[in-house]
Enzyme design. Structure first.
Site, PDB file in Angstrom:
ATOM      1  N   HIS A  28       0.852  -1.190   0.000  1.00 11.30           N
ATOM      2  CA  HIS A  28       0.000   0.000   0.000  1.00 11.30           C
ATOM      3  C   HIS A  28       0.887   1.240   0.000  1.00 11.30           C
ATOM      4  CE1 HIS A  28       0.851  -0.767   4.241  1.00 11.30           C
ATOM      5  NE2 HIS A  28       0.400   0.421   4.577  1.00 11.30           N
ATOM      6  N   HIS A  69       1.473   3.886   2.157  1.00 14.99           N
ATOM      7  CA  HIS A  69       1.976   4.640   3.308  1.00 14.99           C
ATOM      8  C   HIS A  69       3.495   4.785   3.234  1.00 14.99           C
ATOM      9  CE1 HIS A  69      -1.929   3.578   5.661  1.00 14.99           C
ATOM     10  NE2 HIS A  69      -2.088   4.587   4.829  1.00 14.99           N
ATOM     11  N   ASP A  81       6.062   4.615   5.136  1.00 16.20           N
ATOM     12  CA  ASP A  81       7.024   3.654   5.684  1.00 16.20           C
ATOM     13  C   ASP A  81       7.060   2.354   4.884  1.00 16.20           C
ATOM     14  OD1 ASP A  81       4.393   3.184   6.636  1.00 16.20           O
ATOM     15  OD2 ASP A  81       5.140   2.027   8.329  1.00 16.20           O
ATOM     16  N   HIS A  82       6.289   2.276   3.810  1.00 15.74           N
ATOM     17  CA  HIS A  82       6.301   1.108   2.921  1.00 15.74           C
ATOM     18  C   HIS A  82       6.842   1.440   1.526  1.00 15.74           C
ATOM     19  CE1 HIS A  82       3.831  -1.672   5.479  1.00 15.74           C
ATOM     20  NE2 HIS A  82       3.621  -0.503   6.072  1.00 15.74           N
TER      21      HIS A  82
END
Length: 342
Positions: free
Chosen positions: A141, A143, A145-146
Site C-alpha cells: 500500500h 503509506h 514507511d512502505h
C-alpha cells in the site's frame, strides 16, 4: 533417539526433538519449519560434513557482518530485511521482504534513508551474484514507511514497480496494476507462486500475498506484533478492515509475515486474536456511549483505558472509524460533535 521429542524453553521454540540436518533442512524448504539464521547456517554447515569440515563454516557463516545476520531466510524463498523507517510508534522498522528462488520480487522497501537503502541493495546484489533476478518492486500500500525507498531501488535494479490501482493513485512510479486473484509466477528452483489478495480497510489499495505451497501470507499492515493496526478515516474503513480480516481468517494460511514485528508462526490464532480485539473494542465504545452523549476524546478516555495517553491521538482515529461503522449500521448517531446510541 532420533525423532524423540525434547522439552523446550517456553517462548523460545515452537517444538524440539532430535533430527538429522538434512531432514531439518527439508522441513525448512517446504515451509513447515521456520529457521533463524544461526540455526539455518549451522544445519547447512553440518549437512553431509564431518565436524572438522563444518568448523570453518560455523566460525564464519555467510551473510553475517559483525555478528549481525543480514541474510534472514526463515523459510526457503522468503528473505526478511528490516529497515529503519519513519513509522508510527512503538514500531521503529518496516520489514522488507525479498521473495523467490530464481525470479524475485521485493516487497515494501520503505526506508527513505540512503544508508538503509544501500544496505538493502547490498543484499539484492548478493542474491544477483547467486543467479537470481529481480522482476519487480511490489507495494502492499502507499503509506510512507512502505514506499520510501521504492523508486530508488527500482531504478538501481532496473525493475518496475507493481501495486494496486488505488495505491498508484497516491504515489508516482507504478507501472503495473495488480488486482485481486492475480497469480504472480516466479521461475526458480523451485518455482514459486504468489496469489494476490486485495484487503482494503487500513488502506484502500492494501494487498496481501499468499504462497499456496507453504500457506505463508505476506500480510503488510493487516496485523502487527508490536501494536494494533490504526484505521484512519476517511481512507481507513473499519467495516472493510474487519471484512479483510475475515477473508484472511478463511484462507488456508499458516505463518504470517507482517510489516512490523516478528513472524507469526500460528497465523490463524493471531487473526482470531485480532478479530476478538476489534469486537471487544467496539463493545467498549458502545458501553461508554451508554453513559450518554460523549465527544470523541471522552469516548477514547473511557473505551481505551488500556492505552497510554500519549497514544490517544492515534486511538481517536481508530475510535472514529468504529463510530462511522456503527453510524452506517444505524446503531450510533452524531450531533454537534457528540456521539450517542441511536
Amino acid at each position: 533417539p532420533e525423532g524423540q521429542q525434547a522439552e523446550v524453553w517456553p517462548g523460545e521454540l515452537a517444538s524440539g526433538g532430535w533430527i538429522r540436518p538434512a531432514d531439518a533442512l527439508a522441513r525448512w524448504a517446504e515451509g513447515s519449519a521456520l529457521l533463524h539464521p544461526p540455526i539455518l547456517s549451522a544445519l547447512h554447515a553440518l549437512d553431509g560434513r564431518t565436524a572438522e569440515q563444518a568448523l570453518p563454516l560455523l566460525r564464519e557463516p555467510p551473510g553475517v557482518e559483525g555478528h549481525i545476520a543480514e541474510r534472514i531466510e526463515l523459510q526457503r524463498g522468503i528473505f526478511i530485511f528490516p529497515l529503519r523507517t519513519p513509522t508510527l510508534p512503538p514500531a521503529t522498522h518496516t520489514s522488507c521482504y525479498l521473495v523467490g528462488n530464481g525470479e524475485m520480487v521485493v516487497i515494501d522497501p520503505g526506508s527513505p534513508d540512503p544508508d538503509e537503502q544501500e544496505r538493502l541493495l547490498g543484499l539484492c546484489r548478493l542474491l544477483e551474484q547467486e543467479g537470481r533476478k529481480f522482476r519487480a518492486v511490489f507495494l502492499t500500500h502507499q503509506h510512507g514507511d512502505h514506499v520510501g525507498g521504492a523508486q530508488a531501488l527500482a531504478q538501481a535494479l532496473g525493475a518496475p514497480i507493481w501495486a494496486h490501482r488505488r495505491t498508484a493513485e497516491r504515489i508516482p512510479g507504478v507501472t503495473r496494476f495488480v488486482k485481486d486473484g492475480e497469480r504472480i509466477e516466479l521461475a526458480g528452483s523451485p518455482a514459486m507462486t504468489l496469489q494476490v489478495i486485495h484487503t482494503p480497510g487500513h488502506a484502500a489499495g492494501h494487498l496481501c500475498l499468499l504462497e499456496p505451497q507453504s500457506r505463508a501470507v505476506l500480510c503488510g499492515d493487516m496485523v502487527s506484533t508490536v501494536s494494533t493496526i490504526v484505521i484512519d478515516p476517511p481512507e481507513g474503513d473499519m467495516a472493510q478492515y474487519l471484512a479483510s480480516l475475515d477473508r484472511l481468517a478463511k484462507l488456508p494460511c499458516k505463518a504470517l509475515y507482517p510489516a512490523h514485528g516478528v513472524t507469526i508462526i500460528d497465523g490463524p490464532a493471531k487473526l482470531a486474536e485480532y478479530q476478538a480485539h476489534r469486537t471487544q473494542r467496539e463493545q467498549q465504545i458502545l458501553d461508554a456511549l451508554a453513559e450518554g452523549p460523549l465527544a470523541l476524546r471522552q469516548i477514547v478516555e473511557r473505551a481505551y483505558r488500556d492505552t497510554p495517553p500519549f497514544l490517544y491521538p492515534l486511538a481517536e482515529r481508530s475510535a472514529l472509524a468504529v463510530l462511522i461503522k456503527l453510524g452506517n449500521e444505524g446503531r450510533v448517531r452524531e450531533e454537534g460533535g457528540r456521539y450517542s446510541l441511536a
